[in-house]
Structure formats: C-alpha cells, structure tokens
Design a protein around this motif. Structure first.
Motif, PDB file in Angstrom:
ATOM      1  N   THR A   1      21.433   1.249  -6.995  1.00 51.40           N
ATOM      2  CA  THR A   1      20.483   0.331  -6.350  1.00 51.40           C
ATOM      3  C   THR A   1      19.049   0.706  -6.719  1.00 51.40           C
ATOM      4  O   THR A   1      18.240  -0.155  -7.068  1.00 51.40           O
ATOM      5  CB  THR A   1      20.668   0.346  -4.812  1.00 51.40           C
ATOM      6  OG1 THR A   1      21.991  -0.108  -4.507  1.00 51.40           O
ATOM      7  CG2 THR A   1      19.643  -0.546  -4.119  1.00 51.40           C
ATOM      8  N   LEU A   2      18.735   2.010  -6.666  1.00 54.73           N
ATOM      9  CA  LEU A   2      17.394   2.464  -7.053  1.00 54.73           C
ATOM     10  C   LEU A   2      17.106   2.092  -8.495  1.00 54.73           C
ATOM     11  O   LEU A   2      16.035   1.550  -8.802  1.00 54.73           O
ATOM     12  CB  LEU A   2      17.267   3.982  -6.876  1.00 54.73           C
ATOM     13  CG  LEU A   2      15.971   4.592  -7.428  1.00 54.73           C
ATOM     14  CD1 LEU A   2      14.760   4.072  -6.671  1.00 54.73           C
ATOM     15  CD2 LEU A   2      16.049   6.107  -7.378  1.00 54.73           C
ATOM     16  N   VAL A   3      18.039   2.364  -9.390  1.00 53.56           N
ATOM     17  CA  VAL A   3      17.828   2.068 -10.809  1.00 53.56           C
ATOM     18  C   VAL A   3      17.596   0.572 -11.014  1.00 53.56           C
ATOM     19  O   VAL A   3      16.670   0.164 -11.720  1.00 53.56           O
ATOM     20  CB  VAL A   3      19.028   2.566 -11.654  1.00 53.56           C
ATOM     21  CG1 VAL A   3      18.927   2.063 -13.091  1.00 53.56           C
ATOM     22  CG2 VAL A   3      19.100   4.084 -11.626  1.00 53.56           C
ATOM     23  N   GLY A   4      18.403  -0.255 -10.376  1.00 51.74           N
ATOM     24  CA  GLY A   4      18.246  -1.704 -10.509  1.00 51.74           C
ATOM     25  C   GLY A   4      16.916  -2.204  -9.973  1.00 51.74           C
ATOM     26  O   GLY A   4      16.213  -2.981 -10.633  1.00 51.74           O
ATOM     27  N   LEU A   5      16.557  -1.770  -8.773  1.00 49.15           N
ATOM     28  CA  LEU A   5      15.306  -2.225  -8.175  1.00 49.15           C
ATOM     29  C   LEU A   5      14.086  -1.661  -8.898  1.00 49.15           C
ATOM     30  O   LEU A   5      13.097  -2.369  -9.096  1.00 49.15           O
ATOM     31  CB  LEU A   5      15.258  -1.849  -6.691  1.00 49.15           C
ATOM     32  CG  LEU A   5      16.225  -2.608  -5.787  1.00 49.15           C
ATOM     33  CD1 LEU A   5      16.184  -2.044  -4.371  1.00 49.15           C
ATOM     34  CD2 LEU A   5      15.928  -4.101  -5.784  1.00 49.15           C
ATOM     35  N   LEU A   6      14.158  -0.408  -9.310  1.00 52.86           N
ATOM     36  CA  LEU A   6      13.029   0.178 -10.034  1.00 52.86           C
ATOM     37  C   LEU A   6      12.839  -0.505 -11.385  1.00 52.86           C
ATOM     38  O   LEU A   6      11.707  -0.802 -11.777  1.00 52.86           O
ATOM     39  CB  LEU A   6      13.230   1.688 -10.204  1.00 52.86           C
ATOM     40  CG  LEU A   6      12.055   2.462 -10.789  1.00 52.86           C
ATOM     41  CD1 LEU A   6      10.796   2.286  -9.939  1.00 52.86           C
ATOM     42  CD2 LEU A   6      12.420   3.942 -10.893  1.00 52.86           C
ATOM     43  N   GLY A   7      13.933  -0.790 -12.067  1.00 56.22           N
ATOM     44  CA  GLY A   7      13.839  -1.518 -13.331  1.00 56.22           C
ATOM     45  C   GLY A   7      13.230  -2.894 -13.135  1.00 56.22           C
ATOM     46  O   GLY A   7      12.361  -3.327 -13.917  1.00 56.22           O
ATOM     47  N   ARG A   8      13.669  -3.580 -12.104  1.00 58.63           N
ATOM     48  CA  ARG A   8      13.127  -4.908 -11.793  1.00 58.63           C
ATOM     49  C   ARG A   8      11.625  -4.815 -11.478  1.00 58.63           C
ATOM     50  O   ARG A   8      10.828  -5.629 -11.939  1.00 58.63           O
ATOM     51  CB  ARG A   8      13.891  -5.488 -10.611  1.00 58.63           C
ATOM     52  CG  ARG A   8      13.477  -6.868 -10.215  1.00 58.63           C
ATOM     53  CD  ARG A   8      14.358  -7.354  -9.090  1.00 58.63           C
ATOM     54  NE  ARG A   8      13.779  -8.529  -8.473  1.00 58.63           N
ATOM     55  CZ  ARG A   8      14.110  -8.976  -7.284  1.00 58.63           C
ATOM     56  NH1 ARG A   8      15.037  -8.372  -6.572  1.00 58.63           N
ATOM     57  NH2 ARG A   8      13.526 -10.042  -6.782  1.00 58.63           N
TER      58      ARG A   8
ATOM     59  N   ALA B   1       5.970  -5.531 -12.865  1.00 55.68           N
ATOM     60  CA  ALA B   1       4.633  -4.931 -12.852  1.00 55.68           C
ATOM     61  C   ALA B   1       4.033  -4.906 -14.240  1.00 55.68           C
ATOM     62  O   ALA B   1       2.829  -5.137 -14.410  1.00 55.68           O
ATOM     63  CB  ALA B   1       4.703  -3.520 -12.268  1.00 55.68           C
ATOM     64  N   GLU B   2       4.861  -4.661 -15.240  1.00 57.13           N
ATOM     65  CA  GLU B   2       4.354  -4.579 -16.615  1.00 57.13           C
ATOM     66  C   GLU B   2       3.764  -5.908 -17.066  1.00 57.13           C
ATOM     67  O   GLU B   2       2.788  -5.936 -17.814  1.00 57.13           O
ATOM     68  CB  GLU B   2       5.485  -4.154 -17.547  1.00 57.13           C
ATOM     69  CG  GLU B   2       5.024  -3.888 -18.959  1.00 57.13           C
ATOM     70  CD  GLU B   2       6.136  -3.360 -19.838  1.00 57.13           C
ATOM     71  OE1 GLU B   2       5.895  -2.372 -20.544  1.00 57.13           O
ATOM     72  OE2 GLU B   2       7.238  -3.934 -19.834  1.00 57.13           O
ATOM     73  N   THR B   3       4.300  -7.009 -16.606  1.00 58.92           N
ATOM     74  CA  THR B   3       3.776  -8.312 -17.024  1.00 58.92           C
ATOM     75  C   THR B   3       2.425  -8.619 -16.397  1.00 58.92           C
ATOM     76  O   THR B   3       1.659  -9.399 -16.946  1.00 58.92           O
ATOM     77  CB  THR B   3       4.756  -9.462 -16.680  1.00 58.92           C
ATOM     78  OG1 THR B   3       4.881  -9.568 -15.260  1.00 58.92           O
ATOM     79  CG2 THR B   3       6.106  -9.241 -17.321  1.00 58.92           C
ATOM     80  N   VAL B   4       2.130  -7.997 -15.256  1.00 60.66           N
ATOM     81  CA  VAL B   4       0.886  -8.297 -14.551  1.00 60.66           C
ATOM     82  C   VAL B   4      -0.146  -7.187 -14.684  1.00 60.66           C
ATOM     83  O   VAL B   4      -1.320  -7.444 -14.919  1.00 60.66           O
ATOM     84  CB  VAL B   4       1.171  -8.534 -13.047  1.00 60.66           C
ATOM     85  CG1 VAL B   4      -0.111  -8.780 -12.279  1.00 60.66           C
ATOM     86  CG2 VAL B   4       2.129  -9.685 -12.858  1.00 60.66           C
TER      87      VAL B   4
ATOM     88  N   ASP C   1       0.831  -1.203   0.000  1.00 63.42           N
ATOM     89  CA  ASP C   1       0.000   0.000   0.000  1.00 63.42           C
ATOM     90  C   ASP C   1       0.869   1.258   0.000  1.00 63.42           C
ATOM     91  O   ASP C   1       0.577   2.232  -0.704  1.00 63.42           O
ATOM     92  CB  ASP C   1      -0.950   0.015   1.198  1.00 63.42           C
ATOM     93  CG  ASP C   1      -2.051  -1.034   1.084  1.00 63.42           C
ATOM     94  OD1 ASP C   1      -2.290  -1.534  -0.047  1.00 63.42           O
ATOM     95  OD2 ASP C   1      -2.651  -1.358   2.122  1.00 63.42           O
ATOM     96  N   GLU C   2       1.958   1.237   0.783  1.00 62.40           N
ATOM     97  CA  GLU C   2       2.887   2.369   0.807  1.00 62.40           C
ATOM     98  C   GLU C   2       3.523   2.564  -0.568  1.00 62.40           C
ATOM     99  O   GLU C   2       3.734   3.706  -1.000  1.00 62.40           O
ATOM    100  CB  GLU C   2       3.979   2.155   1.854  1.00 62.40           C
ATOM    101  CG  GLU C   2       3.524   2.345   3.277  1.00 62.40           C
ATOM    102  CD  GLU C   2       4.660   2.157   4.266  1.00 62.40           C
ATOM    103  OE1 GLU C   2       5.746   2.758   4.058  1.00 62.40           O
ATOM    104  OE2 GLU C   2       4.473   1.396   5.228  1.00 62.40           O
ATOM    105  N   LEU C   3       3.832   1.461  -1.241  1.00 66.30           N
ATOM    106  CA  LEU C   3       4.400   1.550  -2.585  1.00 66.30           C
ATOM    107  C   LEU C   3       3.442   2.289  -3.516  1.00 66.30           C
ATOM    108  O   LEU C   3       3.841   3.200  -4.243  1.00 66.30           O
ATOM    109  CB  LEU C   3       4.713   0.157  -3.133  1.00 66.30           C
ATOM    110  CG  LEU C   3       5.126   0.098  -4.612  1.00 66.30           C
ATOM    111  CD1 LEU C   3       6.443   0.842  -4.832  1.00 66.30           C
ATOM    112  CD2 LEU C   3       5.246  -1.355  -5.058  1.00 66.30           C
ATOM    113  N   PHE C   4       2.173   1.911  -3.493  1.00 65.16           N
ATOM    114  CA  PHE C   4       1.193   2.577  -4.354  1.00 65.16           C
ATOM    115  C   PHE C   4       1.024   4.045  -3.984  1.00 65.16           C
ATOM    116  O   PHE C   4       0.895   4.905  -4.856  1.00 65.16           O
ATOM    117  CB  PHE C   4      -0.146   1.839  -4.352  1.00 65.16           C
ATOM    118  CG  PHE C   4      -0.150   0.652  -5.257  1.00 65.16           C
ATOM    119  CD1 PHE C   4      -0.282   0.824  -6.633  1.00 65.16           C
ATOM    120  CD2 PHE C   4       0.007  -0.620  -4.755  1.00 65.16           C
ATOM    121  CE1 PHE C   4      -0.259  -0.280  -7.482  1.00 65.16           C
ATOM    122  CE2 PHE C   4       0.028  -1.726  -5.597  1.00 65.16           C
ATOM    123  CZ  PHE C   4      -0.103  -1.557  -6.961  1.00 65.16           C
TER     124      PHE C   4
END
Length: 166
Positions: A130-137, A142-145, A8-11
């Motif tokens: 780290t942000l770039v790697g995790l955000l890309g992941r 998310a795009e697949t779902v 929820d925090e992520l959203f």
C-alpha cells in the motif's frame, strides 16, 4: 480541496525523511581504487535494468549530461560499466553494466533491504505494498506539478503554482 492541515503534515513528514536520507547518504564511496561519488553508483541501478546511451541515463537521473559523463568515466575505470556499440545505431555507444557492476548493485540492494526490513519489522506485506502504491502515485502526481523532468525553473515558477496552474 484537500485538507490543508494534512498537506502541511505531508510536507513536514517529507522534510523529516529528507533529513534522514541526507544523514544516511555519503557523498563518496571508498573503493580499493579511490573514492567514487555516490551519484555515480545510482547510475548502476538504472543500467542494471537495461543498457542505455549516456543521454538516456542523464534523463533517467535528471542530471546534466556532462555530470553523467564524469560518473560513467568513474564506473568504466572501476570495471563496473563498459561502453559497447549500440545495436540500433553502430555509430553510437551504449552503456552496459558488467558482472562486477551487477554484483555491486545486488550488494547495495541487500544493504538497503536489510535496513528497511529492520525499520519496518512490524509492517505487513500488504501495508508495504500500500505504501509503495500510494507513494508512487504521489511522486508521479507531484513530479508533474512541482518538478517536471528536465524543466527549467524560471522566475514565474512559484507564481504559476500559486495560481493553481498545472
């Protein structure tokens, strides 16, 4: 199962970012020749990587081909993109960024880099990577779902997500 509160925090965080992005994004750019839609300029970033056909550009932008055609016409009129025969198929054309288009991309990148450098001045290079790697992941997953490329949203889309289908 992941921590539901953290999701929820992520959203909430993503929604805040989208609001900031929306405030910063102009719908048009003024040029000496008139106004051009900002989405047209986004096309330049893709074409700066490599020439491509209009259909490929539409796929990269996840946009309707007729809309991309309008963007391309604006960019060609401004001398930022040119049409050339496709070397793999002379009957087809590909879009190639011009030197002026490449200069425009570099200028836009400089503005973005300056803004982010100021916003993240207390971040280390490792934290940024780290942000770039995790955000890309995250975006890839998310795009697949949530929004697969070129997927048509149907009436059962939310039902499928609710049932945990991927």
């Amino acid at each position: 199962m992941l921590d539901q509160g953290a999701l929820d925090e992520l959203f909430d965080t993503l929604a805040r970012y989208i609001r900031i992005r929306d405030r910063a994004t102009h719908t048009t750019f003024k040029t000496r020749d008139g106004e051009v839609e900002s989405a047209a300029f986004k096309s330049l970033f893709h074409l700066a990587r490599q020439p491509m056909r209009s259909r490929e550009l539409a796929e990269n932008l996840n946009a309707d081909p007729s809309t991309v055609s309008r963007y391309v016409a604006q960019l060609v009129d401004l001398g930022l993109v040119r049409r050339e025969a496709d070397p793999d198929d002379g009957r087809a054309t590909q879009l190639v960024i011009t030197d002026d288009g490449r200069a425009r991309v570099e200028a836009m990148r400089a503005v973005r880099r300056t803004a982010m450098d100021q916003a993240m001045s207390d971040w280390s290079d490792d934290e940024l990577r780290t942000l770039v790697g995790l955000l890309g992941r995250f975006v890839d997953a998310a795009e697949t779902v949530i929004a697969p490329p070129c997927a048509k949203a149907g009436p059962d889309s939310l039902d499928a997500l609710g049932k945990g289908q991927k």
